[in-house]
Scaffold this motif. Structure first.
Motif, short mmCIF file in Angstrom:
data_model
loop_
_atom_site.label_atom_id
_atom_site.label_comp_id
_atom_site.label_asym_id
_atom_site.label_seq_id
_atom_site.Cartn_x
_atom_site.Cartn_y
_atom_site.Cartn_z
N LEU A 1 0.81 -1.21 0.00
CA LEU A 1 0.00 0.00 0.00
C LEU A 1 0.85 1.27 0.00
CD1 LEU A 1 -2.81 -1.06 2.50
CD2 LEU A 1 -2.95 -0.93 0.00
N THR A 2 2.06 1.19 0.60
CA THR A 2 2.89 2.40 0.67
C THR A 2 3.34 2.87 -0.70
OG1 THR A 2 4.89 1.08 0.97
CG2 THR A 2 3.75 1.80 2.96
N THR A 3 3.39 1.97 -1.66
CA THR A 3 3.84 2.37 -2.99
C THR A 3 2.83 3.26 -3.71
OG1 THR A 3 2.86 0.42 -4.02
CG2 THR A 3 5.09 0.20 -3.18
N MET A 4 1.60 3.34 -3.20
CA MET A 4 0.57 4.13 -3.87
C MET A 4 0.83 5.62 -3.79
SD MET A 4 -2.83 1.93 -2.83
CE MET A 4 -3.86 2.91 -3.89
N ALA A 5 1.78 6.03 -2.95
CA ALA A 5 2.12 7.44 -2.84
C ALA A 5 2.86 7.94 -4.07
CB ALA A 5 2.93 7.70 -1.58
N GLN A 6 3.30 7.07 -4.95
CA GLN A 6 4.02 7.46 -6.15
C GLN A 6 3.04 7.88 -7.25
OE1 GLN A 6 7.68 7.01 -6.69
NE2 GLN A 6 7.56 7.08 -4.46
N HIS A 7 3.47 8.81 -8.11
CA HIS A 7 2.67 9.25 -9.26
C HIS A 7 3.39 8.82 -10.53
CE1 HIS A 7 0.18 11.52 -6.54
NE2 HIS A 7 1.24 12.18 -6.08
N THR A 8 2.63 8.31 -11.49
CA THR A 8 3.20 7.79 -12.72
C THR A 8 3.16 8.86 -13.81
OG1 THR A 8 2.47 5.57 -12.16
CG2 THR A 8 3.05 5.97 -14.45
N ILE A 9 4.32 9.15 -14.39
CA ILE A 9 4.46 10.12 -15.48
C ILE A 9 4.78 9.34 -16.75
CG2 ILE A 9 5.58 12.23 -16.26
CD1 ILE A 9 4.10 12.43 -13.55
N THR A 10 3.93 9.45 -17.74
CA THR A 10 4.11 8.72 -19.00
C THR A 10 4.30 9.70 -20.15
OG1 THR A 10 1.72 8.59 -19.35
CG2 THR A 10 2.76 6.76 -18.19
N GLY A 11 4.74 9.18 -21.27
CA GLY A 11 4.92 10.01 -22.45
C GLY A 11 5.53 9.22 -23.59
N LYS A 12 5.77 9.89 -24.68
CA LYS A 12 6.34 9.25 -25.87
C LYS A 12 7.31 10.22 -26.51
CE LYS A 12 5.03 6.85 -30.14
NZ LYS A 12 3.88 6.39 -30.98
N ILE A 13 8.50 9.70 -26.87
CA ILE A 13 9.54 10.54 -27.47
C ILE A 13 9.55 10.31 -28.97
CG2 ILE A 13 12.01 11.07 -27.48
CD1 ILE A 13 12.07 9.87 -24.63
N ILE A 14 9.42 11.41 -29.74
CA ILE A 14 9.39 11.31 -31.20
C ILE A 14 10.42 12.26 -31.79
CG2 ILE A 14 6.96 10.63 -31.27
CD1 ILE A 14 6.25 13.52 -31.94
N ASP A 15 10.77 12.04 -33.07
CA ASP A 15 11.73 12.92 -33.73
C ASP A 15 11.00 14.01 -34.50
OD1 ASP A 15 10.73 11.70 -36.00
OD2 ASP A 15 12.50 10.45 -36.35
N GLU A 16 11.77 14.78 -35.29
CA GLU A 16 11.17 15.89 -36.02
C GLU A 16 10.21 15.43 -37.11
OE1 GLU A 16 14.28 14.83 -35.90
OE2 GLU A 16 15.55 15.88 -37.36
N ASN A 17 10.25 14.13 -37.45
CA ASN A 17 9.34 13.56 -38.44
C ASN A 17 8.18 12.82 -37.78
OD1 ASN A 17 10.98 14.45 -40.65
ND2 ASN A 17 12.35 12.70 -40.25
N ASN A 18 8.01 13.07 -36.49
CA ASN A 18 6.94 12.45 -35.70
C ASN A 18 7.04 10.92 -35.63
OD1 ASN A 18 5.65 14.95 -35.15
ND2 ASN A 18 4.64 14.89 -37.16
N GLN A 19 8.25 10.42 -35.79
CA GLN A 19 8.49 8.99 -35.67
C GLN A 19 9.06 8.68 -34.28
OE1 GLN A 19 7.65 6.69 -38.07
NE2 GLN A 19 6.72 8.50 -39.03
N PRO A 20 8.63 7.55 -33.68
CA PRO A 20 9.14 7.21 -32.33
C PRO A 20 10.65 6.97 -32.36
CG PRO A 20 7.92 5.37 -33.27
CD PRO A 20 7.68 6.54 -34.19
N LEU A 21 11.32 7.43 -31.31
CA LEU A 21 12.77 7.27 -31.20
C LEU A 21 13.11 6.04 -30.36
CD1 LEU A 21 14.26 10.86 -30.67
CD2 LEU A 21 14.75 9.27 -32.54
N GLU A 22 14.01 5.21 -30.88
CA GLU A 22 14.54 4.09 -30.13
C GLU A 22 15.97 4.41 -29.70
OE1 GLU A 22 14.16 0.62 -32.51
OE2 GLU A 22 11.97 0.54 -32.37
N PHE A 23 16.55 3.55 -28.85
CA PHE A 23 17.92 3.72 -28.33
C PHE A 23 18.06 5.04 -27.57
CE2 PHE A 23 18.22 1.54 -32.48
CZ PHE A 23 18.49 0.27 -32.01
N VAL A 24 16.98 5.46 -26.89
CA VAL A 24 16.97 6.72 -26.16
C VAL A 24 17.07 6.43 -24.67
CG1 VAL A 24 15.62 8.77 -25.60
CG2 VAL A 24 15.66 7.92 -27.93
N VAL A 25 17.85 7.25 -23.95
CA VAL A 25 17.98 7.13 -22.51
C VAL A 25 17.29 8.32 -21.85
CG1 VAL A 25 19.58 7.06 -20.55
CG2 VAL A 25 20.15 5.87 -22.67
#
Length: 798
Positions: free
Chosen positions: A16-40
């Motif tokens: 139950l203590t882990t519920m204090a965390q908030h999840t931030i999601t998103g997607k990284i894309i390039d200038e051509n709106n294509q998803p980027l791989e090999f990203v840190v």
């Protein structure tokens, strides 16, 4: 149960203590709106890196953070291509984060070679786990389950084709065994592991003790100015309940590294032992049903400090306390008439064992890097002390076939024991590369002192009466000096060789003060090693290795004290017991990343084991360790890893061997030879696209066959497990069922003095377990933790 129930509530509270965390999601894309791989993605706060991870396929990410303001940095091949400030107050989807990479040229990238999942080095097999999806969301034990040549069964780690195995973390032996080792490995997240090295034939640098292999877990390099922690809890239900809690904390700031962990468990385990001795006129059938309580507390504390760029030092202290508990058992011995098959008499023995154990160890280490060419000098000074207190009470009576108690058959006694073991060792190691070869040399000094006091009190009259004839004070000392040297050279781009030699001189002295008996032994032995590898291309590799090893008896086996279980059974040690030696040869072929074949040969000389000597005239069974085994074994192991479907990964291994054993003593069979083998299969099923839910089905089977001078029946085991990852894989919930069919019940049969005897052990392998772990903090907990160098002596205390 008193504490497992409490631990179950802790388990729920931790979730139950882990519920204090908030999840931030998103997607990284390039200038051509294509998803980027090999990203840190790195998450920073106050100029400190809190999280760093590789973004999933399709450029998607999800991180769990408490309330606060953070800096999200997107790194592409070593370059920061996007920075975004994020204020976290609740869970949110940042949507598409667009980065520009068009202006970057290939010259700006920092490219690294992609390693094969499995690669062969001259003296070891390397499993590059960071290149597999199995490295996400699990722990070190999960990875060992899919490592070639390694098997994990009932929380016991072994190497296929070897009698034992030791575990290292970053080239340093872990001074734990059994359940303590398993729980320690469960506290190492798989995301922090770079590779696992399987060393089936250890080089001269390592101790020649034991016919065993080594597992070296290599951790990823730590990020400076960071901290991390994790908590873990589990509840297990078999015949009785058990529970555990544990955790780790790691901190690194500039030149200072600090790490600590703890583990506590409480509960009990049911066990049963059934033995039969087939005399000519009487069959002695004995069963022991007991309940073993287990309540350990382990705490580890370590500190490392870099004095300069070339010199670093540190220390490690480790303490384990096994709290005293009364463990009851009932032994029923039946004397059955071979003619009528009726019970002539029955001996019933009630006993209570109470033991208390405390172990303390310390390590000081100094590392001096002499130059930038790789020359490095390492110094380790180690110490451990063990105090074992045991107290065994028993009473027995003989019941005749008419139901009456035999007159004068009542026996009652109390055995008490106090064992203290103390060890000091110094280890010096030098790594010395030259242009044409790499040398490694060093030495080790170790001394061990054990004191054993065992007292026997007769309780038949109700008043304790000391019996000096069955009491003993035994003192044992052992001093060993070792020196080693090895040289490794790359002959061509495809051929590599390594040779080594270790010399050990040992002096032992055992003295029974009670019976005034002293035994001294001195021996000097050489232990050569040799390796040759050939890698013609990326798909194929061959290797050949040889090594000689020594197996010294544990300190308890050398104590001549006699422990009486009942009027027909007792145990005694053997102060004249000698070490055994083995020669090991392996030829290995590996095809790509999924098929490893190993042909092996082992020759065992003057081996020892506990043997049950039976006397047909007195119907008394005496258990005593003896040197009498000469064994030759040739075998073949196959390890295959395949992905028949995208959601399914299967690991399959098989070991088939032929054993030829002779006895140098006439109390055992002169010769026994035959085949034996086993197979195991593990299936990992991915249940969802986000790869956060997994189901595992594992099965192993051992054929009937021969083991030294014993014959064994066939037995098997079926296990299942469900693993679910939450909050960006920081929380892991595992529900497991072990030995579902309760079919892991091996039985061994042997012949001594012409009399057939057999025994079967079962230790409550069928259980249900639920466990949860939570990993938090900014960075992985991957300090290069130092472990003691005197672990082989410590292992012999078990």
């Amino acid at each position: 149960m008193k504490k497992p129930t409490l631990l179950l509530f802790i388990n729920i509270a931790l979730f139950l203590t882990t519920m204090a965390q908030h999840t931030i999601t998103g997607k990284i894309i390039d200038e051509n709106n294509q998803p980027l791989e090999f990203v840190v993605l790195t998450v920073m706060q106050n100029d400190s890196i809190l999280k760093e991870e590789v973004v999933k396929e399709q450029g998607e990410f999800a991180v769990s953070l408490p309330v606060g303001t953070y800096s999200f940095n997107i790194i592409y091949f070593g370059k920061i291509i996007l920075t975004r400030e994020v204020a976290v107050t609740q869970s949110v989807n940042l949507g598409n984060l667009q980065a520009t990479i068009g202006s970057l040229t290939l010259g700006e990238f920092v490219l690294e070679d992609t390693k094969n999942l499995i690669e062969r080095k001259v003296d070891r097999l390397v499993f590059n786990v960071e290149n597999t999806v199995a490295a996400s969301g699990g722990d070190a034990l999960d990875l060992l389950k899919i490592t070639p040549r390694v098997k994990v069964e009932n929380d016991k780690i072994a190497m296929i084709g070897k009698s034992g195995m030791s575990v290292m973390i970053d080239d340093r032996i872990v001074q734990l065994s059994g359940e303590e080792l398993v729980n320690y490995l469960k506290n190492i997240p798989s995301d922090n592991i770079s590779s696992i090295e399987v060393i089936t034939n250890p080089p001269a640098k390592y101790s020649a003790e034991g016919n065993s292999g080594l597992i070296n877990i290599k951790l990823k390099k730590a990020i400076n100015n960071s901290w991390s922690a994790d908590l873990r809890s589990s509840y297990q239900q078999a015949t009785y309940a058990r529970g555990s809690v544990g955790g780790n904390f790691n901190y690194r700031k500039d030149k200072l590294s600090f790490y600590t962990n703890f583990y506590y468990s409480d509960g009990s385990n049911a066990y049963q032992t059934i033995s039969k001795v087939d005399y000519q006129e009487v069959l002695l059938k004995e069963s022991i049903d007991g309940r073993s309580y287990f309540q350990p507390l382990n705490v580890k504390l370590g500190l490392d400090y870099s004095i300069s760029e070339k010199i670093s030092m540190g220390f490690l202290v480790n303490g384990t306390k096994l709290f005293p508990n009364n463990s009851p058992s009932i032994t029923t011995s039946k004397l059955i008439n071979q003619q009528t098959q009726e019970i002539d008499s029955l001996i019933k023995t009630n006993s209570i064992d109470n033991s208390e154990n405390q172990r303390n160890s310390a390590n000081y280490h100094l590392i001096f890097t002499l130059d930038t060419n790789g020359r490095k000098l390492s110094l380790d000074i180690d110490y451990f002390k063990i105090n074992n207190q045991s107290n065994r009470y028993f009473e027995s009576s003989t019941i005749l076939n008419n139901g009456e108690i035999s007159v004068g058959s009542f026996a009652s006694a109390n055995n008490t024991g106090n064992q203290q073991i103390e060890n000091y060792s110094v280890n010096l190691d030098m790594e010395h590369p030259f242009k044409w070869a790499t040398f490694n040399y060093g030495g080790r000094l170790t001394t061990t002192q054990t004191n054993n006091e065992l007292l026997f009190f007769d309780l038949e009259t109700g008043t304790p009466i000391f019996d000096d004839s069955q009491s003993n004070t035994f003192v044992f000392s052992e001093n060993t000096q070792a020196a080693y040297f090895s040289a490794q050279k790359e002959l061509t781009k495809k051929w590599e060789a390594k040779v080594g030699l270790r010399a050990e001189n040992t002096n032992t002295k055992g003295k029974s003060i009670t019976i005034n008996q002293t035994n001294t032994i001195q021996y000097f032995q050489l232990f050569p090693t040799a390796y040759l590898s050939f890698v013609p291309n990326d798909s194929n590799s061959f290797s050949l290795n040889y090594g000689r090893r020594i197996n010294r008896p544990s300190f308890s086996l050398l104590n001549p004290f006699r422990i009486i279980y009942n009027p027909y059974s007792f145990y005694e040690g053997n102060p004249f017991l000698l070490p055994s030696f083995s020669h090991n040869v392996e030829l290995e072929y590996m095809y790509k990343d999924f098929w490893v074949n190993t042909l092996y040969f082992s020759k065992l000389e003057n081996d020892f084991e506990q043997v049950s000597l039976v006397d047909s005239s007195s119907i008394v069974m005496r258990a005593v360790p003896k040197n009498f085994i000469e064994n030759s074994t040739v075998g073949l192991t196959e390890n295959i890893t395949v992905n028949p479907f995208k959601f399914l990964k299967t690991n399959f291994s098989i070991d088939v061997f032929y054993s030829h054993t002779t006895s140098s003593k006439d109390f055992a069979l002169n010769l026994l030879s035959g085949w034996n083998g086993g197979l195991s299969i593990s299936n990992d099923i991915t249940l969802n696209k986000s790869k956060t839910a997994f189901f595992n089905v594992s099965y192993f089977y051992v054929t009937n066959g021969v083991s030294n001078l014993d014959r064994n029946n066939d037995f098997d085991q079926l296990d299942v497990a469900l693993k679910i990852l939450f909050w960006k894989e920081k929380v892991k919930l595992t529900i497991a069922g072990n030995d579902l069919l309760s079919s892991n019940r091996p039985e061994y049969t042997s012949v001594t003095n012409g009399i057939k005897n057999s025994f079967r052990n079962y230790s409550d392998y069928r259980f249900f377990r639920i466990s949860i772990s939570y990993n938090f903090g900014g960075t992985p907990k991957d300090n290069e933790q130092r472990e003691n160098k005197n672990s082989e002596e410590l292992n012999r205390t078990n």
